[in-house]
Design a protein around this motif. Structure first.
Motif, PDB file in Angstrom:
ATOM      1  N   LYS A   1      33.722  35.210  38.480  1.00  0.00           N
ATOM      2  CA  LYS A   1      34.529  34.170  39.002  1.00  0.00           C
ATOM      3  C   LYS A   1      33.987  33.938  40.652  1.00  0.00           C
ATOM      4  O   LYS A   1      33.957  32.502  40.657  1.00  0.00           O
TER       5      LYS A   1
ATOM      6  N   TYR B   1      32.384  29.903  41.739  1.00  0.00           N
ATOM      7  CA  TYR B   1      32.653  29.117  42.846  1.00  0.00           C
ATOM      8  C   TYR B   1      31.262  28.525  43.454  1.00  0.00           C
ATOM      9  O   TYR B   1      31.172  27.418  43.872  1.00  0.00           O
TER      10      TYR B   1
ATOM     11  N   PRO C   1      32.811  22.034  36.347  1.00  0.00           N
ATOM     12  CA  PRO C   1      32.564  23.145  35.531  1.00  0.00           C
ATOM     13  C   PRO C   1      33.913  23.803  35.028  1.00  0.00           C
ATOM     14  O   PRO C   1      34.844  23.796  35.718  1.00  0.00           O
ATOM     15  N   LEU C   2      33.762  24.592  33.866  1.00  0.00           N
ATOM     16  CA  LEU C   2      34.945  25.269  33.380  1.00  0.00           C
ATOM     17  C   LEU C   2      35.383  26.429  34.263  1.00  0.00           C
ATOM     18  O   LEU C   2      36.360  26.847  34.487  1.00  0.00           O
ATOM     19  N   GLY C   3      34.049  26.883  34.799  1.00  0.00           N
ATOM     20  CA  GLY C   3      34.471  28.289  35.563  1.00  0.00           C
ATOM     21  C   GLY C   3      33.598  29.449  34.989  1.00  0.00           C
ATOM     22  O   GLY C   3      32.430  29.483  35.424  1.00  0.00           O
TER      23      GLY C   3
ATOM     24  N   ASP D   1      41.743  37.218  30.829  1.00  0.00           N
ATOM     25  CA  ASP D   1      42.111  35.798  30.972  1.00  0.00           C
ATOM     26  C   ASP D   1      42.334  35.658  32.364  1.00  0.00           C
ATOM     27  O   ASP D   1      42.096  34.439  32.932  1.00  0.00           O
ATOM     28  N   ARG D   2      42.376  36.359  33.487  1.00  0.00           N
ATOM     29  CA  ARG D   2      42.367  36.423  34.863  1.00  0.00           C
ATOM     30  C   ARG D   2      41.192  35.668  35.304  1.00  0.00           C
ATOM     31  O   ARG D   2      41.277  34.984  36.316  1.00  0.00           O
TER      32      ARG D   2
ATOM     33  N   ASP E   1      37.747  31.480  31.640  1.00  0.00           N
ATOM     34  CA  ASP E   1      38.392  30.411  31.485  1.00  0.00           C
ATOM     35  C   ASP E   1      38.209  29.736  29.953  1.00  0.00           C
ATOM     36  O   ASP E   1      39.087  29.262  29.436  1.00  0.00           O
TER      37      ASP E   1
END
Lengths: 417, 417
Positions: free
Chosen positions: A10, A14, A111-113, A191-192, A195
């Protein structure tokens, strides 16, 4: 540990999300170069995977699928260079305008992540998915088939060397380096941080993901594909399409599994079909009505079961079912199909329109082979997966399917009235 | 029984999918007319629901939300007539072209199929969702709050009368007519028939759906929204936006929950903020650094907890947190936000660009209220839900979010080479 991987992915996402296309392409070129320069590390790991797989009695076909050599690595590196040439969908403004409130809005592709992919024992997929995710500014968490865990780990370490060389976090591309299935169960609950989850593989993996994953899942790649043979076809033209759809690559999900033949044409067509299939080495599995018309022909034929009609053969086996009408044909596809790829062979404009409108599949064809359902064939430049669900992406998924959009509102201290 | 409902919905979806826009609009007009003509049936059911709810001690605010009367039904019927005026996204060709293989392909927008919605005790949502689904050629299965099950049942029977009048199957719109929660659990497993599930409601329902549903789920509608106050703001302009974002409709998911204030401006801004919030009747919940600067002001202020920073107030309560930089502000939003709507108040082009690019939310605003995240405000004409996930649809979901696409290939006995 998986929690840490999710967190790192994650954080890396970014960083990736604000890179320019040129910056992303530079990383991809470095990855391609390093795959060749550091091939020894990858090939050594691959040899150990191969030795284990041989000991575990994997078939020669499967062994070949997971084997790497310098030539194959070179081809994979070239594929990465090819990804550089694809258009970058990130940053494109989809639409926008000035609202009555004075707010200027736009919808921008981003982007989705973090994307997680669970896939089969094919080392090229590791690089393929990592490259497509990087190109679209996504971090990826990769879990390949347990037979290739060492190869995948070594490959990802080479990719991470390239990332570090460009000052990017290694968390951008991570592999789950273990053959233990328990990691998959844990991944499904991440899921945290994740994505999107793409399971590539068999029906059981899809079921597991649908039932257990708390991450949005894209399923696909399972194709019980049909061709409906209308009563007015030209037999030789029809046979050409049928053979292409079944034989060009039987193991592909877009290959033909069931032929639906209009009863009006069965008596003249089935004997010809039997000859043609025998020549092509295709075994037939017939429903009770077509069986009598096929069993005196040269092609190998056995009665088909209901379960066989619902499953992929992925081999030179073909089901044959007689139907009395287009309606019956469409009803059969709705009941037995997997909404992947289905085709009609007809000379009737009316029937072709009905088929296109009423068959609810990712791809529907008129007088064409089902084999066209493919990112490369459709000109997408790349293929992440073939989705057979309806949310987000349907059919072949190109780079756009690895993106979402955000709404951006520009105001001047603007408030809602 | 739910299996039967699913089967009926899927069958009806095939019928709806081939209707023209004019045919769908005629059904919608009939539904609107019948909602007025048959209002007695609906109002009687509503009275019984209300009586139960009163007996169960529901608050006056909640009772008002589930209460119908002739005027409200008329307004709801007018909303249905309004849906007729919206453009129909179904059938639109998104793109296409002629492939080198000779195959002509197009990507055509089609209905999803069957949409299930679980929602709160608001009778207008029943009609709203049914109308939007019909407009896009989707069948719907509706499960409203248990306090309105009789009202919803009566409403759907009126809609089904209208469907039958036009020769359409009643399975096109169905309500789960029971207050029993067990039906929800069964609905979550109906992936064989349902293509999309939208849970509207609280965090617990979302969690249940994410964990238990085998149907692709769109979650959203939970907004822990932030405004970052940069060091160079004009105080009065900033206060105007803050008050709008918090007070215009505190119960909405796009209303402001947490104010992030740049520490450089805290000493001058927080006392002014306190006055302004006291005047607006807004209670403050301050982090340890802002508390001393606020506790001598006129506004009510208490220390904020970590849990409060992660949750929606949905009332005239506002968190205040000091941050030392834009980076810290963005980091706070990433950690505590729900990726719904977040805004920056700044005069710096550089900072506004960074905020827009680096805050990963459905909607990001520069110098504007978070309250704009809304299908109506964004000009979508309708709003099915506000998605805070990234697959399929993000932010306000209009009619397009109720569709998918199919690939159509037209050949001349075309095969893959």
């Amino acid at each position: 540990m998986l929690e840490e991987m999710g967190k790192a992915a994650k954080a890396a996402s970014y960083v990736l999300s604000v890179l320019s296309t040129a910056e992303k392409n530079r990383v991809l070129m470095t990855i391609a170069d390093r795959l060749e320069a550091q091939s020894a590390e990858i090939l050594t790991a691959n040899e150990r995977d191969l030795a284990d797989a041989r000991q575990n009695g994997l078939s020669e076909a499967l062994l070949d699928r997971l084997m790497l050599n310098p030539a194959r690595l070179k081809a994979i590196a070239d594929d990465v260079r090819q990804v550089c040439r694809l258009a970058d969908p990130v940053g494109v403004v989809l639409d926008g305008g000035l609202l009555d409130s004075g707010l200027r809005i736009e919808r921008r592709r981003v982007p989705l992540g973090v994307v997680a992919v669970i896939y089969e024992a094919r080392p090229n997929v590791t690089i393929d998915v990592a490259a497509l995710c990087l190109k679209t500014g996504n971090a990826s968490i990769l879990r390949g088939g347990k037979e290739t865990w060492r190869t995948n780990g070594a490959t990802v370490r080479v990719i991470q060397d390239a990332l570090r060389q460009h000052g990017l976090p290694a968390g951008a591309v991570q592999a789950i380096e273990s053959p233990d299935r328990e990691w998959v169960n844990q991944l499904l609950k991440l899921d945290r941080y994740v994505d999107m989850l793409i399971p590539r593989g068999g029906a059981n993996l899809h079921k597991l993901c649908r039932e257990q994953s708390t991450i949005p899942v894209i399923t696909g790649g399972i194709g019980v594909c049909h061709i409906f043979v209308d009563s007015d076809i030209e037999q030789q033209a029809a046979l050409k399409v049928i053979i292409n759809a079944k034989k060009q690559r039987p193991s592909a999900c877009n290959s033909l599994e069931t032929l639906l033949v209009h009863a009006d044409v069965a008596e003249s067509f089935l004997p010809v079909l039997s000859h043609s299939m025998a020549e092509a080495g295709i075994r037939l599995h017939a429903d009770p009505r077509s069986l009598p018309l096929l069993q005196n022909g040269p092609a190998d034929v056995t009665p088909v079961t209901d379960a066989q009609l619902r499953d992929e053969w992925l081999s030179l086996d073909l089901n044959v079912v007689l139907v009395d009408s287009l309606d019956q044909g469409i009803a059969h596809i709705r009941e037995y199909g997997t909404q992947h790829s289905d085709a009609i062979l007809t000379r009737s404009l009316h029937n072709s329109n009905r088929f296109v409108n009423e068959v609810d599949s990712s791809a529907v064809y008129v007088n064409a082979s089902t084999r066209f359902t493919d990112g490369g064939q459709f000109g997408l430049g790349a293929e992440v997966a073939v989705s057979t669900q309806k949310l987000h992406a349907r059919g072949p998924m190109g780079l756009e399917a690895l993106t979402t959009y955000k709404w951006i509102g520009f105001g001047s201290d603007t408030v809602r009235g």
